[in-house]
Design an enzyme around this catalytic site. Structure first.
Site, short mmCIF file in Angstrom:
data_model
loop_
_atom_site.label_atom_id
_atom_site.label_comp_id
_atom_site.label_asym_id
_atom_site.label_seq_id
_atom_site.Cartn_x
_atom_site.Cartn_y
_atom_site.Cartn_z
N CYS A 2 44.84 37.01 36.26
CA CYS A 2 45.43 38.32 36.56
C CYS A 2 44.38 39.19 37.22
CB CYS A 2 45.93 38.99 35.28
SG CYS A 2 47.14 38.02 34.36
N GLY A 377 37.50 19.64 39.27
CA GLY A 377 36.28 19.02 38.75
C GLY A 377 35.01 19.76 39.08
#
Length: 616
Positions: A2, A377
């Site tokens: 957010c 990753g």
């Protein structure tokens, strides 16, 4: 994921300043496309933009804690608390009640129960602001690794804060000023914790809490990398790494909206995808990779990119069983000035990674069409020692940050992206000296472990600066470029328990016969094809299309031919003339020319559109 912003003032009446904070929050609209609201009292105004991920109907913010029609505290928050269910159970036993199923309400009640100390109980990626009406105090908290951003700036008798620098800069009383230290930090690519580039602005450092009261601002560090002796043998260490990584990936799969994984075909992302696929069982996971049109036909191995990603990503997707989709970018996509402007706007400052940043932005935009959350990753190299420069004694012993030493060797003595800047400006800033000073400060932070050999101590220092500086640069890049299109990017390798454990594993266990990330490779050996396990590290891909170099040349020439260009006075005209001699495209092999040109283009756009005043 957010966006939060706000304004606190202990003397002014902010009850009529909702519109100002709405303007600040509006700059974060891409971080939170699902909702927006602002709460105000006489001393505080807090705003929020929401990307709904957990408890879609119930997690609206700002969230208030009330008792007997009296507001106790107000929370705005960005991120995910992965242990929120365990915390909720404990808080329930302590007498707290809940109206929603959201982690937001758990965080708010955790603050009511434990105050600012609640951060030490949180596991996840987070940045939050709590306005405590009871004692007129603002608390700003950030996760241990700095995955989620949070900036603040003192203003008069109060403070401004926001998820990104642009939110603070949107306040009418704030000017975008960058002094010599800020510019040295920017050009040096250092990643100093808490440094925000803009004068008068700071970023809440990872693992820190900032408290703002009428009496002033205080900052407390609640977490740092622990130094301790490693007592397990290699087999036990491999089991522990596998368990910690598995636990982290599983916790990162919590979501009430579509979730996917990013897959490059390297061991890092492949391990995440493989573990996620096992954990999801009956749900066929979705994976995405990035590629360039015509890349397979024109690919040539270089010092950094030794193999193309696409074949390895496809192999892992088939091996693991994902619903895989390559995102293929055209040269026009990557070099488009609109894309460059969007990537710069996302990061708020120029960065010398050029088309690598724009490719990540475009990949995130394509992924967002299918998923709201993506696991990646990133930062496994920092955690397990994956860069080839870890094995270069001249880089390790350079007296500066290794990535800076690499840039000085292969790009410019002043650092990556600086090769076309005015030598007088660079001499004034002394970027190498600035970087060396920050490096000494970083090394001085590391406690001494009794009995550690000189080699192990040196490699601990290398690991430490990567985990506390370089990782900040990468996590910031990932957050901003994905958030710019409303995608929440999650980073299982940045789990603090995994990081703490791996940091204390001796270098002799992390590497075997010079193989980078040998510990990680062996820990996930049963999950992946042998070709992936033995694949050499290859960074985020870059285009090798000569048309990219031609487009760079045209854009670069247009900027320098513009009399109104603010960057003209910052460039080295001799170096520019030498580069543009003849009609050949800008060379795009390696790091030097393509990134030097791109940095000038970004500086020009930044100075123009952010109306930056350089106070040198």
């Amino acid at each position: 994921m957010c966006g939060i912003a706000g304004w606190v003032d202990f003397e002014r009446n902010l009850g009529f300043e909702r519109s100002t904070v709405r303007s600040m929050v509006a700059t974060l609209a891409n971080r939170g496309p699902d909702g927006e609201d602002v709460w105000a009292s006489t001393s505080a105004v807090l705003g929020h933009r929401r990307l709904a991920v957990i408890d879609v109907p119930g997690g609206k913010q700002p969230m208030l804690a009330e008792h007997d029609d009296r507001t106790l505290a107000v929370l705005v928050y960005n991120g995910e608390i992965y242990n929120f269910r365990e915390l909720r159970a404990e808080l329930d036993r302590r007498g707290h009640s809940f109206r929603t199923a959201s982690d937001t309400e758990v965080l708010l009640n955790a603050y009511l129960e434990w105050g600012a100390g609640c951060v030490e109980r949180l596991e996840g990626m987070f940045a939050f602001a709590v306005w405590d009406e009871r004692n007129r105090e603002l608390v700003l908290g950030r996760d241990r690794m700095g995955i989620k951003p949070l900036f603040y700036a003192p203003l008069g008798s109060g403070v401004l804060f926001g998820s990104e620098a642009k939110a603070v800069l949107a306040h009418p009383e704030v000017e975008a000023v960058v002094d010599a230290e800020g510019l040295a930090e920017l050009l040096g690519f250092v990643g100093t914790p808490g440094h925000a580039i803009y004068r008068g602005m700071r970023e809440v450092a990872p693992g820190h809490v900032v408290r703002v009261r009428a009496s002033g601002i205080t900052e407390r560090r609640y977490w740092s990398l622990p130094v301790r002796e490693h007592t397990e043998d290699r087999e036990s260490t491999l089991r522990t790494v596998r368990e910690l990584l598995t636990d982290s990936v599983v916790s990162h799969l919590v979501s009430d909206v579509p979730l996917c994984t990013l897959l490059s075909g390297g061991v890092d992302s492949s391990a995440i995808v493989a573990i996620a696929a096992r954990a999801m069982r009956d749900d066929r996971p979705r994976s995405f990779s990035v590629d360039f049109a015509g890349h397979a036909e024109r690919f040539e191995a270089d010092k950094w990119h030794r193999s193309a990603d696409a074949p390895f990503a496809a192999q892992v997707a088939e091996h693991v069983g994902t619903d895989h989709e390559p995102v293929v970018l055209s040269t026009h996509d990557v070099v488009d000035p609109v894309t460059r402007a969007a990537a710069l706007r996302a990061q708020d400052v120029p960065r010398p990674l050029g088309d690598m940043d724009r490719s990540l932005y475009l990949l995130s935009r394509a992924v967002r069409e299918k998923s709201t959350v993506a696991l990646c990753g990133e930062v496994a190299d920092e955690v397990f020692g994956g860069y080839n420069w870890y094995h270069d004694p001249s880089i390790v012993g350079s007296g500066t940050f290794p990535w800076i030493a690499v840039g000085q060797r292969y790009a410019s003595p002043q650092g990556l992206g600086t090769g076309l800047l005015d030598p007088a400006l660079l001499k004034q800033l002394d970027v190498p000296g600035y970087c060396a000073d920050r490096y000494r400060e970083a090394i001085a932070e590391i406690p001494v472990l009794d009995g550690e050999s000189a080699t192990e101590r040196t490699m601990r220092e290398v690991a430490y600066v990567h985990l506390t500086r370089w990782m900040q640069i990468l996590l910031s890049r990932d957050d901003r470029l994905s958030a710019a299109v409303g995608l929440e990017l999650r980073v299982p390798f940045a789990d603090h328990e995994l990081v703490e454990y791996a940091f204390n594993v001796p270098w002799s266990m992390k590497t075997v016969d010079g193989t980078e990330k040998a510990l990680l490779r062996d820990a996930v050996r049963d999950l992946l094809p042998e070709q992936v396990l033995t694949r050499k590290k290859s960074p985020f891909p870059t285009t090798q299309d000569p048309a990219y170099g031609q487009a760079l040349r045209e854009q670069f020439t247009a900027v320098l031919d513009d009399p109104a260009s603010p960057v003209r006075e910052l460039v080295d005209t001799g170096a520019v003339d030498e580069l543009l001699a003849g009609d050949a495209p800008i060379p795009i092999d390696g790091w030097r020319d393509r990134n030097n040109v791109d940095m000038v283009l970004q500086l020009d756009s930044w100075l123009r559109h952010y109306r930056v005043r350089l106070a040198l």
